[in-house]
Design a protein around this motif. Structure first.
Motif, PDB file in Angstrom:
ATOM      1  N   PRO A 242       0.503 -28.938   0.404  1.00 44.43           N
ATOM      2  CA  PRO A 242      -0.287 -28.456   1.641  1.00 44.43           C
ATOM      3  C   PRO A 242      -1.693 -27.746   0.748  1.00 44.43           C
ATOM      4  O   PRO A 242      -1.720 -27.718  -0.607  1.00 44.43           O
ATOM      5  CB  PRO A 242       0.478 -26.928   1.779  1.00 44.43           C
ATOM      6  N   THR A 243      -2.467 -27.529   1.474  1.00 41.23           N
ATOM      7  CA  THR A 243      -3.984 -27.237   1.126  1.00 41.23           C
ATOM      8  C   THR A 243      -4.070 -26.081   0.239  1.00 41.23           C
ATOM      9  O   THR A 243      -5.122 -25.786  -0.659  1.00 41.23           O
ATOM     10  CB  THR A 243      -5.051 -27.367   2.346  1.00 41.23           C
ATOM     11  N   LEU A 244      -3.401 -24.858   0.473  1.00 40.42           N
ATOM     12  CA  LEU A 244      -3.334 -23.726  -0.290  1.00 40.42           C
ATOM     13  C   LEU A 244      -2.729 -23.815  -1.537  1.00 40.42           C
ATOM     14  O   LEU A 244      -1.466 -23.485  -1.873  1.00 40.42           O
ATOM     15  CB  LEU A 244      -2.505 -22.662   0.667  1.00 40.42           C
ATOM     16  N   ALA A 245      -3.354 -24.514  -2.313  1.00 42.53           N
ATOM     17  CA  ALA A 245      -2.879 -24.843  -3.673  1.00 42.53           C
ATOM     18  C   ALA A 245      -3.898 -24.710  -4.939  1.00 42.53           C
ATOM     19  O   ALA A 245      -4.860 -24.664  -4.622  1.00 42.53           O
ATOM     20  CB  ALA A 245      -2.376 -26.321  -3.917  1.00 42.53           C
ATOM     21  N   VAL A 246      -3.367 -24.359  -6.124  1.00 41.38           N
ATOM     22  CA  VAL A 246      -4.112 -24.207  -7.051  1.00 41.38           C
ATOM     23  C   VAL A 246      -5.123 -25.443  -7.286  1.00 41.38           C
ATOM     24  O   VAL A 246      -6.159 -25.336  -8.102  1.00 41.38           O
ATOM     25  CB  VAL A 246      -3.462 -23.565  -8.297  1.00 41.38           C
ATOM     26  N   THR A 247      -4.776 -26.713  -7.009  1.00 37.07           N
ATOM     27  CA  THR A 247      -5.501 -27.708  -7.234  1.00 37.07           C
ATOM     28  C   THR A 247      -6.311 -28.474  -6.307  1.00 37.07           C
ATOM     29  O   THR A 247      -6.877 -29.438  -6.180  1.00 37.07           O
ATOM     30  CB  THR A 247      -4.269 -28.943  -7.585  1.00 37.07           C
ATOM     31  N   GLY A 248      -6.531 -27.468  -5.056  1.00 35.91           N
ATOM     32  CA  GLY A 248      -7.475 -27.851  -4.100  1.00 35.91           C
ATOM     33  C   GLY A 248      -8.928 -27.610  -4.338  1.00 35.91           C
ATOM     34  O   GLY A 248      -9.380 -27.157  -5.222  1.00 35.91           O
ATOM     35  N   GLY A 249      -9.656 -28.373  -3.771  1.00 37.68           N
ATOM     36  CA  GLY A 249     -11.090 -28.182  -3.603  1.00 37.68           C
ATOM     37  C   GLY A 249     -11.644 -28.911  -4.976  1.00 37.68           C
ATOM     38  O   GLY A 249     -10.948 -29.522  -5.802  1.00 37.68           O
ATOM     39  N   PRO A 250     -13.042 -29.114  -4.942  1.00 38.01           N
ATOM     40  CA  PRO A 250     -13.447 -29.821  -6.257  1.00 38.01           C
ATOM     41  C   PRO A 250     -13.309 -28.932  -7.505  1.00 38.01           C
ATOM     42  O   PRO A 250     -13.992 -27.916  -7.851  1.00 38.01           O
ATOM     43  CB  PRO A 250     -15.071 -29.658  -5.792  1.00 38.01           C
ATOM     44  N   VAL A 251     -12.255 -29.353  -8.214  1.00 36.89           N
ATOM     45  CA  VAL A 251     -12.028 -28.617  -9.215  1.00 36.89           C
ATOM     46  C   VAL A 251     -12.859 -28.374 -10.632  1.00 36.89           C
ATOM     47  O   VAL A 251     -13.200 -27.204 -10.971  1.00 36.89           O
ATOM     48  CB  VAL A 251     -10.551 -29.435 -10.225  1.00 36.89           C
ATOM     49  N   PRO A 252     -13.633 -29.338 -10.739  1.00 35.58           N
ATOM     50  CA  PRO A 252     -14.768 -29.168 -11.826  1.00 35.58           C
ATOM     51  C   PRO A 252     -15.848 -27.969 -11.635  1.00 35.58           C
ATOM     52  O   PRO A 252     -16.291 -27.453 -12.318  1.00 35.58           O
ATOM     53  CB  PRO A 252     -15.597 -30.630 -12.034  1.00 35.58           C
ATOM     54  N   GLN A 253     -16.074 -27.995 -10.356  1.00 38.98           N
ATOM     55  CA  GLN A 253     -17.100 -26.942  -9.740  1.00 38.98           C
ATOM     56  C   GLN A 253     -16.251 -25.570 -10.294  1.00 38.98           C
ATOM     57  O   GLN A 253     -16.846 -24.418 -10.394  1.00 38.98           O
ATOM     58  CB  GLN A 253     -17.398 -27.251  -8.446  1.00 38.98           C
ATOM     59  N   ARG A 254     -15.108 -25.525  -9.425  1.00 38.45           N
ATOM     60  CA  ARG A 254     -14.374 -24.255  -9.746  1.00 38.45           C
ATOM     61  C   ARG A 254     -14.303 -23.809 -11.113  1.00 38.45           C
ATOM     62  O   ARG A 254     -14.483 -22.691 -11.691  1.00 38.45           O
ATOM     63  CB  ARG A 254     -13.030 -24.177  -9.126  1.00 38.45           C
ATOM     64  N   VAL A 255     -13.891 -24.665 -11.946  1.00 37.11           N
ATOM     65  CA  VAL A 255     -13.788 -24.334 -13.627  1.00 37.11           C
ATOM     66  C   VAL A 255     -15.334 -23.931 -14.073  1.00 37.11           C
ATOM     67  O   VAL A 255     -15.206 -22.869 -14.925  1.00 37.11           O
ATOM     68  CB  VAL A 255     -13.472 -25.696 -14.148  1.00 37.11           C
ATOM     69  N   GLN A 256     -16.446 -24.560 -13.489  1.00 40.61           N
ATOM     70  CA  GLN A 256     -17.554 -24.352 -13.988  1.00 40.61           C
ATOM     71  C   GLN A 256     -17.915 -22.896 -13.672  1.00 40.61           C
ATOM     72  O   GLN A 256     -18.227 -22.035 -14.278  1.00 40.61           O
ATOM     73  CB  GLN A 256     -18.525 -25.270 -13.415  1.00 40.61           C
ATOM     74  N   ALA A 257     -17.516 -22.679 -12.449  1.00 43.37           N
ATOM     75  CA  ALA A 257     -17.751 -21.084 -11.854  1.00 43.37           C
ATOM     76  C   ALA A 257     -16.841 -20.108 -12.570  1.00 43.37           C
ATOM     77  O   ALA A 257     -17.553 -19.017 -12.719  1.00 43.37           O
ATOM     78  CB  ALA A 257     -17.444 -21.050 -10.348  1.00 43.37           C
TER      79      ALA A 257
END
Length: 340
Positions: A242-257
């Motif tokens: 399911p989409t409510l997961a820690v691996t969702g979304g563009p991960v590199p951008q999340r890590v950079q933020a």
């Protein structure tokens, strides 16, 4: 109505282009709420504008005009909308309505599935560990919701990273992020232009959960490592998480933020978006008022033609037997208003 009816459509197009870019500059929680408000308001404006455009064609159908007691020639003379535009608006509105119904059915099925899965899981604790080597972790909304983590995911993370992962998923449940997702999916179904906004909303939710986890763990770097390692571990395994997961979304951008300082609070983008939404509402209200005035004028023309008919003149086009009573009541009402 010639211009105002198109204002909500134009505002929707502008927000579709600008909202995803501006949302990345806002604090994630503010961005999610702003995108939710924008999606809701623009969908109402979009639907209302299409309905007004479509009604200008429907109102000229003889049977509809007979029920509404207005003159078709007068309505056609005052109507600034081309018939082809009105028909196109009606088709887009119909397609959007069918798409919305299908999306609502899918969302209801998904939420019911999540609740059933929560009820089937053993124990009463919030966390459920699945004996599965596939790395996965996600939140299931329910009453109450559950955090599901596989043993394969737990083996990939250190203790402090596990804490960050659980804090991330707990933030999804606590803030009821599935309701935001439902809103965006339904509005995107009714208005395809809002699909980029819905994608930006999903990213904002993951960033919101990241920031909540960083505040709870006390280290943005630990959360960044947890997000990166979880994404790397699950990337080699095809799953239907399911989409409510820690691996969702563009991960590199999340890590950079997460490796950067916390995002500052910005009021200018929110104020600009609020102004556009207010313009959308004002345009729709003005178009509805103009449409009502147009129908009122067409009814007055028919009533005037009815009075002329009683003196021996031929019946006007669009005039049907039995409308004399309606016109007479209307004339009496106007006289009473003038007398008061």
């Amino acid at each position: 109505m010639l211009i105002s009816v198109y204002i909500p459509l134009a505002v929707t197009a502008v927000l579709t282009v600008l909202a995803p870019r501006l949302s990345r500059r806002l604090a994630p929680r503010s961005a999610a709420w702003a995108l939710a408000c924008a999606a809701l308001v623009t969908t109402v404006g979009w639907t209302g504008s299409l309905a007004l455009l479509a009604f200008t064609a429907v109102a000229q159908i003889p049977q509809v005009a007979a029920e509404g007691h207005w003159s078709i020639p007068a309505l056609r003379a005052e109507d600034p909308v081309h018939l082809a535009v009105a028909v196109a608006g009606a088709l887009v509105l119909a397609v959007g309505g069918v798409s919305l119904i299908l999306a609502a059915a899918r969302q209801a099925h998904h939420l019911l599935w999540a609740r059933r899965e929560c009820a089937r899981m053993p124990g009463d604790s919030e966390l459920t560990v699945v004996d599965d080597d596939t790395p996965q972790a996600f939140a299931l909304p329910g009453a109450p919701g559950r955090i599901v983590v596989s043993r394969g995911m737990l083996r990939c993370l250190a203790d402090e990273e596990r804490e960050a992962l659980l804090a991330h998923e707990r933030a999804h449940l606590r803030s009821r992020h599935h309701l935001f997702q439902t809103l965006w999916r339904l509005t995107a179904a009714a208005n395809p232009l809002l699909r980029p906004l819905a994608d930006a909303g999903g990213f904002a939710l993951e960033r919101w959960a990241d920031e909540e986890a960083a505040a709870q763990v006390g280290s943005r770097r630990i959360v960044a490592r947890a997000v990166g390692r979880a994404a790397l571990a699950s990337s080699s395994h095809a799953s239907r998480t399911p989409t409510l997961a820690v691996t969702g979304g563009p991960v590199p951008q999340r890590v950079q933020a997460l490796l950067a300082p916390p995002p500052p609070r910005r009021t200018l983008p929110i104020a600009g978006g609020a102004l556009l939404l207010a313009l959308c509402c004002a345009g729709l209200a003005n178009a509805a008022s103009d449409s009502d005035q147009m129908l009122d004028d067409a009814q007055r023309v028919l009533c005037a033609a009815s009075i002329t008919h009683t003196s021996g003149a031929p019946r006007p086009e669009g005039f049907h037997h039995g409308q004399d009573v309606c016109c007479e009541r209307r004339i009496r009402g106007e006289r009473a208003e003038r007398h008061e």
